[in-house]
Design an enzyme around this catalytic site. Structure first.
Site, PDB file in Angstrom:
ATOM      1  N   PHE A   1     -15.918   3.006   6.490  1.00 43.97           N
ATOM      2  CA  PHE A   1     -14.529   3.352   6.170  1.00 43.97           C
ATOM      3  C   PHE A   1     -14.244   3.390   4.665  1.00 43.97           C
ATOM      4  CE2 PHE A   1     -14.660  -1.276   6.862  1.00 43.97           C
ATOM      5  CZ  PHE A   1     -14.122  -1.731   5.665  1.00 43.97           C
TER       6      PHE A   1
ATOM      7  N   THR B   1      -4.871  -7.328  10.743  1.00 50.68           N
ATOM      8  CA  THR B   1      -5.204  -6.078  10.051  1.00 50.68           C
ATOM      9  C   THR B   1      -4.761  -4.862  10.861  1.00 50.68           C
ATOM     10  OG1 THR B   1      -7.099  -7.167   9.036  1.00 50.68           O
ATOM     11  CG2 THR B   1      -7.100  -4.765   9.005  1.00 50.68           C
TER      12      THR B   1
ATOM     13  N   ASN C   1      -1.958   0.199   6.841  1.00 53.23           N
ATOM     14  CA  ASN C   1      -1.450  -1.069   7.373  1.00 53.23           C
ATOM     15  C   ASN C   1      -0.548  -1.829   6.403  1.00 53.23           C
ATOM     16  OD1 ASN C   1      -3.369  -2.093   5.642  1.00 53.23           O
ATOM     17  ND2 ASN C   1      -4.562  -3.147   7.208  1.00 53.23           N
TER      18      ASN C   1
ATOM     19  N   ARG D   1       2.955  -6.339   9.014  1.00 57.53           N
ATOM     20  CA  ARG D   1       2.231  -5.204   9.608  1.00 57.53           C
ATOM     21  C   ARG D   1       2.837  -4.776  10.941  1.00 57.53           C
ATOM     22  NH1 ARG D   1      -3.463  -7.492   7.528  1.00 57.53           N
ATOM     23  NH2 ARG D   1      -3.613  -6.257   5.619  1.00 57.53           N
TER      24      ARG D   1
ATOM     25  N   ARG E   1      -1.253 -14.388   4.278  1.00 54.97           N
ATOM     26  CA  ARG E   1      -2.008 -13.780   5.384  1.00 54.97           C
ATOM     27  C   ARG E   1      -1.239 -13.920   6.698  1.00 54.97           C
ATOM     28  NH1 ARG E   1      -6.188 -11.410   3.911  1.00 54.97           N
ATOM     29  NH2 ARG E   1      -7.178 -11.282   5.935  1.00 54.97           N
TER      30      ARG E   1
ATOM     31  N   LYS F   1       0.816  -1.219   0.000  1.00 58.95           N
ATOM     32  CA  LYS F   1       0.000   0.000   0.000  1.00 58.95           C
ATOM     33  C   LYS F   1       0.856   1.278   0.000  1.00 58.95           C
ATOM     34  CE  LYS F   1      -3.963  -2.186   2.253  1.00 58.95           C
ATOM     35  NZ  LYS F   1      -4.879  -2.106   3.408  1.00 58.95           N
TER      36      LYS F   1
ATOM     37  N   HIS G   1      -2.090  -5.445   1.514  1.00 58.67           N
ATOM     38  CA  HIS G   1      -3.372  -6.131   1.317  1.00 58.67           C
ATOM     39  C   HIS G   1      -3.039  -7.517   0.796  1.00 58.67           C
ATOM     40  CE1 HIS G   1      -7.360  -7.124  -0.362  1.00 58.67           C
ATOM     41  NE2 HIS G   1      -6.651  -7.633  -1.359  1.00 58.67           N
TER      42      HIS G   1
END
Length: 137
Positions: free
Chosen positions: A57, A91, A112, A102, A85, A9, A115
């Site tokens: 959000f 998250t 964070n 993260r 994951r 991100k 994705h």
């Protein structure tokens, strides 16, 4: 071989940790089958996150995802969806285990860092959103 989609991100791209994140994938058995750096348009971000359209959000998520370039990758490997994951962590980075992407690179639940597809079915949809079949090798 299982495939999943990863997005580094804007917050992580801005921090200059792309290489460190990609190294996490590769050193844990995930091969990068496709990758590109893109600046998402508002329409692309809205379409990609359409599943969240009614969530409070949504607007902030779209604005964040268009705030700078992202690095989109197809990761391939044994149990790729779950492995990615696990590597990403929770998250909310405050809840993420030490040593996860993260925990190490994210600032907040919004910024964070990454994705990752949450299922094989969504991985296929997300991969098809960003990549043509001949771009994955």
């Amino acid at each position: 071989m299982e495939k999943t989609l990863s997005i580094i991100k804007p917050d992580a791209v801005k921090k200059g940790v792309i290489g460190k994140i990609l190294d996490r994938f590769e050193s844990n058995g995930l091969r990068i089958a496709a990758m590109k750096k893109v600046q998402l348009s508002k329409e692309q971000a809205e379409n990609f996150y359409a599943v969240h359209k009614e969530r409070p959000f949504f607007k902030d998520l779209v604005e964040f995802m268009i705030s700078g370039p992202v690095v989109v990758s197809v990761l391939e490997g044994e149990g790729a969806v779950l492995k990615n994951r696990d590597l990403m962590g929770a998250t909310n980075p405050k809840e993420a285990k030490a040593g996860t992407i993260r925990a190490d690179f994210a600032e907040s639940i919004d910024a964070n860092a990454v994705h990752g597809s949450d299922s094989l079915e969504n991985a296929k949809i997300e991969i098809d959103f960003f990549f043509k079949p001949n771009e994955i090798c």
